[in-house]
Design a protein around this motif. Structure first.
Motif, mmCIF file in Angstrom:
data_model
loop_
_atom_site.group_PDB
_atom_site.id
_atom_site.type_symbol
_atom_site.label_atom_id
_atom_site.label_comp_id
_atom_site.label_asym_id
_atom_site.label_seq_id
_atom_site.Cartn_x
_atom_site.Cartn_y
_atom_site.Cartn_z
ATOM 1 N N UNK A 22 -48.577 46.800 -10.788
ATOM 2 C CA UNK A 22 -48.661 47.111 -9.368
ATOM 3 C C UNK A 22 -49.896 46.589 -8.681
ATOM 4 N N UNK A 23 -50.507 45.530 -9.226
ATOM 5 C CA UNK A 23 -51.734 44.969 -8.651
ATOM 6 C C UNK A 23 -51.412 43.796 -7.739
ATOM 7 N N UNK A 24 -52.155 43.688 -6.646
ATOM 8 C CA UNK A 24 -52.074 42.547 -5.743
ATOM 9 C C UNK A 24 -53.476 41.988 -5.521
ATOM 10 N N UNK A 25 -53.563 40.656 -5.422
ATOM 11 C CA UNK A 25 -54.807 40.029 -4.996
ATOM 12 C C UNK A 25 -54.872 40.054 -3.472
ATOM 13 N N UNK A 41 -45.069 46.535 1.219
ATOM 14 C CA UNK A 41 -45.845 46.336 -0.004
ATOM 15 C C UNK A 41 -46.611 47.625 -0.272
ATOM 16 N N UNK A 42 -46.485 48.151 -1.493
ATOM 17 C CA UNK A 42 -47.182 49.400 -1.834
ATOM 18 C C UNK A 42 -47.911 49.238 -3.166
ATOM 19 N N UNK A 43 -48.923 48.362 -3.213
ATOM 20 C CA UNK A 43 -49.619 48.133 -4.482
ATOM 21 C C UNK A 43 -50.378 49.372 -4.939
ATOM 22 N N UNK A 44 -50.477 49.499 -6.248
ATOM 23 C CA UNK A 44 -51.287 50.574 -6.823
ATOM 24 C C UNK A 44 -52.764 50.187 -6.834
ATOM 25 N N UNK A 45 -53.013 48.870 -6.796
ATOM 26 C CA UNK A 45 -54.392 48.400 -6.882
ATOM 27 C C UNK A 45 -54.524 47.070 -6.148
ATOM 28 N N UNK A 46 -55.646 46.906 -5.438
ATOM 29 C CA UNK A 46 -55.985 45.628 -4.832
ATOM 30 C C UNK A 46 -57.210 45.055 -5.545
ATOM 31 N N UNK A 47 -57.127 43.777 -5.893
ATOM 32 C CA UNK A 47 -58.280 43.064 -6.437
ATOM 33 C C UNK A 47 -58.749 42.085 -5.366
ATOM 34 N N UNK A 109 -53.257 32.161 0.122
ATOM 35 C CA UNK A 109 -52.454 33.199 0.743
ATOM 36 C C UNK A 109 -51.365 32.635 1.634
ATOM 37 N N UNK A 110 -51.671 31.533 2.314
ATOM 38 C CA UNK A 110 -50.683 30.900 3.180
ATOM 39 C C UNK A 110 -49.442 30.498 2.388
ATOM 40 N N UNK A 111 -49.643 29.985 1.194
ATOM 41 C CA UNK A 111 -48.509 29.575 0.352
ATOM 42 C C UNK A 111 -47.631 30.761 -0.035
ATOM 43 N N UNK A 112 -48.212 31.958 -0.054
ATOM 44 C CA UNK A 112 -47.513 33.138 -0.557
ATOM 45 C C UNK A 112 -47.040 34.075 0.547
ATOM 46 N N UNK A 113 -47.024 33.603 1.789
ATOM 47 C CA UNK A 113 -46.537 34.442 2.876
ATOM 48 C C UNK A 113 -45.121 34.950 2.596
ATOM 49 N N UNK A 114 -44.853 36.171 3.026
ATOM 50 C CA UNK A 114 -43.505 36.721 2.933
ATOM 51 C C UNK A 114 -42.722 36.387 4.203
ATOM 52 N N UNK A 115 -41.419 36.447 4.108
ATOM 53 C CA UNK A 115 -40.566 36.107 5.238
ATOM 54 C C UNK A 115 -40.808 37.015 6.439
#
Length: 327
Positions: A22-25, A41-47, A109-115
């Motif tokens: 559940x981690x997101x950068x 998005x409901x991450x358990x942890x942000x790095x 981050x731009x490459x990983x944008x969601x719709x």
């Protein structure tokens, strides 16, 4: 917003080591924070990787560029080497979002944008991309901004990035660091996945895999163009966009590279388009053939039917501009 743990990484290795379930950068957070506020998005942890030493643009021996994943979109668009040699990329970046967002948004981050599909953002509506197995509300719903190529019965969402469209036309390579410490290089042509039966899986990244750099090959020959058709002049996502690089030698098209936004679930590129152009003398008949190749499998879903003739017109207009052919 759901509570979460937070950690700051001081190196790429520390960042991937801190990853758990559940981690997101997070870097600029221009997309992720909005999604978290809406509990999409409901991450358990942000790095937090925003302080990593990945914000440089460096020249490579082959004449290309290595772009750190944390280079802000504004800096990348304004870099003199990008402006001079990769104009299609600079123009694509400047066509995206607002100046304030470009100052924060990162290359990775731009490459990983969601719709930006309306139903993905509406948690009251079924969405296979947000909640697999619930259905696709966009099929049979209001789908004006959504895809006409590469869709499935599970999802017709589009990829929103302008930058990624130009990167695909330029044959970029994405460099990553995996959770086990291994590095890999992924062609942008293999980076994104079609929705198929698993629209929630959008890229080939493994859990905990971190984008560290993007590599551009040596500058391409010929003229470059980025054209974006949208509902208003700024701060709007593409209905149709075209990133093109084309050269003409001895009266014939010697090379061509085209990618498209607003049409598919990923930055779209079809070798048949380029095959219809290369080796031919520029003419409206040749341009029409390229557009026909692009749209051979296109399918509208009602309110987005207009995208098919619009894409044809935009591509032909771009080809005329790139070749200097009269309309």
């Amino acid at each position: 917003m759901k509570t979460f743990d937070y950690a700051k990484a001081d190196s790429p290795e520390a960042a991937v080591a801190a990853v758990g379930t559940g981690t997101k950068f997070i870097a600029g957070g221009t997309n992720l924070l909005d999604l978290m506020k809406l509990q999409i998005e409901t991450p358990d942890k942000l790095v937090d990787i925003s302080r990593l030493d990945l914000a440089q643009i460096e020249e490579r021996e082959d004449g290309g560029l290595t772009i750190g994943a944390l280079v802000p979109n504004s800096d990348l668009a304004a870099d003199p080497r990008v402006v001079e040699h990769y104009a299609v990329l600079s123009r694509a970046l400047l066509a995206g979002a607002s100046g304030q967002l470009r100052n924060k948004a990162s290359t990775g981050g731009n490459l990983l944008q969601r719709t930006r599909c309306y139903y993905f953002y509406d948690t009251a509506m079924p969405c296979n991309k947000r909640e697999p197995g619930t259905g696709c509300s966009a099929i049979g719903g209001f789908n004006r901004i959504l895809a006409v190529l590469g869709t499935s019965e599970q999802c017709i969402a589009t990829h929103p990035s302008d930058m990624a469209v130009a990167m695909r036309a330029l044959d970029a390579t994405i460099v990553t660091l995996k959770a086990d410490g291994d590095r890999r290089r992924i062609s942008i042509h293999e980076f994104y996945r079609l929705p198929g039966d698993t629209p929630e899986i959008e890229t080939v990244l493994e859990p905990g895999e971190l984008i560290t750099h993007v590599e551009l090959p040596a500058p391409p020959k010929g003229n470059q163009i980025y054209r974006k058709v949208r509902d208003r002049a700024s701060y709007a996502f593409a209905l149709v966009s075209v990133a093109g690089v084309l050269s003409v030698e001895d009266g014939k098209i010697a090379s061509a590279s085209f990618a498209f936004g607003g049409l598919g679930p990923m930055p779209w590129r079809d070798a048949a388009v380029e095959a219809a152009l290369v080796g031919k003398a520029p003419s409206d008949a040749v341009f029409e053939a390229a557009a026909t190749a692009l749209l051979a499998d296109a399918k509208g879903y009602g309110s987005n039917d207009f995208k098919i003739p619009l894409a044809r017109r935009v591509l032909i207009a771009c080809l005329r501009d790139l070749t200097g052919a009269a309309s």
